[in-house]
Scaffold this motif. Structure first.
Motif, PDB file in Angstrom:
ATOM      1  N   LYS A 118       0.841  -1.206   0.000  1.00  0.00           N
ATOM      2  CA  LYS A 118       0.000   0.000   0.000  1.00  0.00           C
ATOM      3  C   LYS A 118       0.875   1.255   0.000  1.00  0.00           C
ATOM      4  O   LYS A 118       1.971   1.246   0.552  1.00  0.00           O
ATOM      5  CB  LYS A 118      -0.944   0.017   1.204  1.00  0.00           C
ATOM      6  N   ALA A 119       0.361   2.307  -0.609  1.00  0.00           N
ATOM      7  CA  ALA A 119       1.113   3.560  -0.675  1.00  0.00           C
ATOM      8  C   ALA A 119       0.155   4.734  -0.787  1.00  0.00           C
ATOM      9  O   ALA A 119      -1.010   4.576  -1.181  1.00  0.00           O
ATOM     10  CB  ALA A 119       2.066   3.547  -1.868  1.00  0.00           C
ATOM     11  N   LYS A 120       0.673   5.899  -0.425  1.00  0.00           N
ATOM     12  CA  LYS A 120      -0.096   7.142  -0.533  1.00  0.00           C
ATOM     13  C   LYS A 120       0.756   8.173  -1.276  1.00  0.00           C
ATOM     14  O   LYS A 120       1.970   8.204  -1.121  1.00  0.00           O
ATOM     15  CB  LYS A 120      -0.476   7.684   0.847  1.00  0.00           C
ATOM     16  N   ALA A 121       0.089   8.993  -2.049  1.00  0.00           N
ATOM     17  CA  ALA A 121       0.799  10.034  -2.805  1.00  0.00           C
ATOM     18  C   ALA A 121      -0.108  11.230  -3.020  1.00  0.00           C
ATOM     19  O   ALA A 121      -1.341  11.107  -3.004  1.00  0.00           O
ATOM     20  CB  ALA A 121       1.274   9.488  -4.148  1.00  0.00           C
ATOM     21  N   ILE A 122       0.515  12.376  -3.184  1.00  0.00           N
ATOM     22  CA  ILE A 122      -0.205  13.602  -3.536  1.00  0.00           C
ATOM     23  C   ILE A 122       0.370  14.110  -4.854  1.00  0.00           C
ATOM     24  O   ILE A 122       1.581  14.286  -4.993  1.00  0.00           O
ATOM     25  CB  ILE A 122      -0.067  14.681  -2.447  1.00  0.00           C
ATOM     26  N   VAL A 123      -0.509  14.336  -5.808  1.00  0.00           N
ATOM     27  CA  VAL A 123      -0.101  14.788  -7.130  1.00  0.00           C
ATOM     28  C   VAL A 123      -0.599  16.221  -7.323  1.00  0.00           C
ATOM     29  O   VAL A 123      -1.782  16.512  -7.096  1.00  0.00           O
ATOM     30  CB  VAL A 123      -0.678  13.882  -8.241  1.00  0.00           C
ATOM     31  N   VAL A 124       0.308  17.089  -7.735  1.00  0.00           N
ATOM     32  CA  VAL A 124      -0.042  18.490  -7.992  1.00  0.00           C
ATOM     33  C   VAL A 124      -0.110  18.683  -9.507  1.00  0.00           C
ATOM     34  O   VAL A 124       0.887  18.455 -10.210  1.00  0.00           O
ATOM     35  CB  VAL A 124       0.984  19.455  -7.370  1.00  0.00           C
ATOM     36  N   VAL A 125      -1.290  19.092  -9.995  1.00  0.00           N
ATOM     37  CA  VAL A 125      -1.528  19.171 -11.437  1.00  0.00           C
ATOM     38  C   VAL A 125      -2.046  20.558 -11.828  1.00  0.00           C
ATOM     39  O   VAL A 125      -2.889  21.139 -11.130  1.00  0.00           O
ATOM     40  CB  VAL A 125      -2.560  18.107 -11.879  1.00  0.00           C
ATOM     41  N   ASP A 126      -1.526  21.064 -12.926  1.00  0.00           N
ATOM     42  CA  ASP A 126      -2.075  22.264 -13.568  1.00  0.00           C
ATOM     43  C   ASP A 126      -2.799  21.797 -14.837  1.00  0.00           C
ATOM     44  O   ASP A 126      -2.291  20.922 -15.552  1.00  0.00           O
ATOM     45  CB  ASP A 126      -0.969  23.244 -13.973  1.00  0.00           C
ATOM     46  N   PHE A 127      -3.982  22.380 -15.121  1.00  0.00           N
ATOM     47  CA  PHE A 127      -4.649  21.981 -16.364  1.00  0.00           C
ATOM     48  C   PHE A 127      -5.442  23.142 -16.953  1.00  0.00           C
ATOM     49  O   PHE A 127      -5.839  24.091 -16.251  1.00  0.00           O
ATOM     50  CB  PHE A 127      -5.554  20.763 -16.144  1.00  0.00           C
ATOM     51  N   GLN A 128      -5.639  23.044 -18.237  1.00  0.00           N
ATOM     52  CA  GLN A 128      -6.407  24.055 -18.975  1.00  0.00           C
ATOM     53  C   GLN A 128      -7.489  23.355 -19.781  1.00  0.00           C
ATOM     54  O   GLN A 128      -7.211  22.393 -20.504  1.00  0.00           O
ATOM     55  CB  GLN A 128      -5.499  24.851 -19.907  1.00  0.00           C
ATOM     56  N   THR A 129      -8.708  23.856 -19.654  1.00  0.00           N
ATOM     57  CA  THR A 129      -9.842  23.292 -20.375  1.00  0.00           C
ATOM     58  C   THR A 129     -10.390  24.327 -21.352  1.00  0.00           C
ATOM     59  O   THR A 129     -10.651  25.484 -20.983  1.00  0.00           O
ATOM     60  CB  THR A 129     -10.957  22.877 -19.397  1.00  0.00           C
ATOM     61  N   LYS A 130     -10.569  23.883 -22.587  1.00  0.00           N
ATOM     62  CA  LYS A 130     -11.165  24.748 -23.613  1.00  0.00           C
ATOM     63  C   LYS A 130     -12.464  24.105 -24.077  1.00  0.00           C
ATOM     64  O   LYS A 130     -12.503  22.907 -24.369  1.00  0.00           O
ATOM     65  CB  LYS A 130     -10.207  24.930 -24.788  1.00  0.00           C
ATOM     66  N   SER A 131     -13.518  24.923 -24.141  1.00  0.00           N
ATOM     67  CA  SER A 131     -14.825  24.429 -24.560  1.00  0.00           C
ATOM     68  C   SER A 131     -15.636  25.564 -25.162  1.00  0.00           C
ATOM     69  O   SER A 131     -15.165  26.707 -25.263  1.00  0.00           O
ATOM     70  CB  SER A 131     -15.573  23.840 -23.365  1.00  0.00           C
ATOM     71  N   THR A 132     -16.859  25.240 -25.534  1.00  0.00           N
ATOM     72  CA  THR A 132     -17.731  26.284 -26.084  1.00  0.00           C
ATOM     73  C   THR A 132     -18.080  27.330 -25.028  1.00  0.00           C
ATOM     74  O   THR A 132     -18.527  28.433 -25.368  1.00  0.00           O
ATOM     75  CB  THR A 132     -19.025  25.649 -26.623  1.00  0.00           C
ATOM     76  N   ALA A 133     -17.848  27.010 -23.760  1.00  0.00           N
ATOM     77  CA  ALA A 133     -18.136  27.965 -22.690  1.00  0.00           C
ATOM     78  C   ALA A 133     -16.978  28.920 -22.451  1.00  0.00           C
ATOM     79  O   ALA A 133     -17.142  29.943 -21.774  1.00  0.00           O
ATOM     80  CB  ALA A 133     -18.459  27.222 -21.403  1.00  0.00           C
ATOM     81  N   GLY A 134     -15.818  28.605 -22.944  1.00  0.00           N
ATOM     82  CA  GLY A 134     -14.656  29.459 -22.751  1.00  0.00           C
ATOM     83  C   GLY A 134     -13.425  28.659 -22.367  1.00  0.00           C
ATOM     84  O   GLY A 134     -13.352  27.439 -22.571  1.00  0.00           O
ATOM     85  N   THR A 135     -12.450  29.355 -21.791  1.00  0.00           N
ATOM     86  CA  THR A 135     -11.187  28.718 -21.382  1.00  0.00           C
ATOM     87  C   THR A 135     -11.047  28.803 -19.867  1.00  0.00           C
ATOM     88  O   THR A 135     -11.192  29.883 -19.284  1.00  0.00           O
ATOM     89  CB  THR A 135      -9.985  29.406 -22.049  1.00  0.00           C
ATOM     90  N   ARG A 136     -10.745  27.687 -19.269  1.00  0.00           N
ATOM     91  CA  ARG A 136     -10.612  27.622 -17.812  1.00  0.00           C
ATOM     92  C   ARG A 136      -9.203  27.152 -17.466  1.00  0.00           C
ATOM     93  O   ARG A 136      -8.748  26.107 -17.934  1.00  0.00           O
ATOM     94  CB  ARG A 136     -11.634  26.649 -17.234  1.00  0.00           C
ATOM     95  N   ASN A 137      -8.507  27.914 -16.630  1.00  0.00           N
ATOM     96  CA  ASN A 137      -7.155  27.568 -16.177  1.00  0.00           C
ATOM     97  C   ASN A 137      -7.180  27.294 -14.676  1.00  0.00           C
ATOM     98  O   ASN A 137      -7.625  28.148 -13.896  1.00  0.00           O
ATOM     99  CB  ASN A 137      -6.177  28.710 -16.466  1.00  0.00           C
ATOM    100  N   VAL A 138      -6.698  26.131 -14.301  1.00  0.00           N
ATOM    101  CA  VAL A 138      -6.643  25.750 -12.888  1.00  0.00           C
ATOM    102  C   VAL A 138      -5.201  25.371 -12.551  1.00  0.00           C
ATOM    103  O   VAL A 138      -4.615  24.497 -13.197  1.00  0.00           O
ATOM    104  CB  VAL A 138      -7.583  24.567 -12.583  1.00  0.00           C
TER     105      VAL A 138
END
Length: 204
Positions: free
Chosen positions: A148-168
């Motif tokens: 067993k193991a535990k981990a934390i992943v830090v992610v940046d992502f960008q979503t593009k759609s008909t609603a616009g662009t979202r950056n997280v």
């Protein structure tokens, strides 16, 4: 008279000491030599055993550390891969996006994700014609214990759609992983937080 004189000469000769001949075939008396004391040999034996034991312990410790390092690297690879797959998708290839997640998931997590994907996520992505690109910033493996193991992943992502662009930026994903037949799989994912989020509406 001559007989008496001869007898006396013979007697005188018998009284004189005679030399004993040395037989060359007889072995010479060995000369005593000093050997290594018993206590010295015992000490050397003990030191040898101690040295061998220490070498075995160090080898075992090194092997254990190498094994832990390999497990940590494998956990980080799986966790990072699933973090990227989970937040990367394309409405034009939903099947591919789905299969990339399942490849790194246990049967339990795969079932839960598939249900969510079918019931809501897939439909939303299709309706908005959305695409998302994720980048893994960091992976922190907090604990590896047995299978067993535990981990934390830090992610940046960008979503593009008909609603616009979202950056997280800085989305934190906490993951529980299980070693299954030598392969680490993600069994649970919890979204903790994100550092920042911005959205730009679509033009028009």
């Amino acid at each position: 008279n001559s007989d008496v004189s001869q007898s006396r000469d013979t007697g005188a000769g018998e009284d004189q000491p005679t030399e004993t001949a040395t037989d060359p075939s007889l072995p010479e008396t060995p000369v005593a030599r000093r050997g290594v004391p018993t206590w010295v040999a015992a000490v050397l034996a003990v030191l040898l055993i101690v040295a061998l034991t220490a070498a075995i312990v160090l080898w075992h410790r090194d092997q254990t550390q190498q094994g832990k390092a390999a497990d940590t690297q494998a956990v980080a690879s799986t966790a990072g891969g699933l973090g990227k797959a989970l937040l990367s998708y394309d409405s034009a290839d939903l099947a591919g996006s789905h299969s990339r997640v399942l490849a790194l998931a246990t049967a339990g997590f795969a079932k839960t994700y598939s249900q969510d994907f079918t019931n809501s996520l897939g439909g939303t992505i299709t309706a908005l014609k959305a695409t998302s690109t994720a980048t893994v910033r960091d992976v922190y493996v907090s604990d590896v214990s047995g299978d067993k193991a535990k981990a934390i992943v830090v992610v940046d992502f960008q979503t593009k759609s008909t609603a616009g662009t979202r950056n997280v930026l800085g989305t934190n994903l906490q993951m529980d992983l299980i070693d299954q037949a030598g392969h680490w799989k993600v069994n649970r994912v919890t979204v903790i937080s994100a550092t920042s989020e911005s959205q730009t509406p679509a033009a028009g």
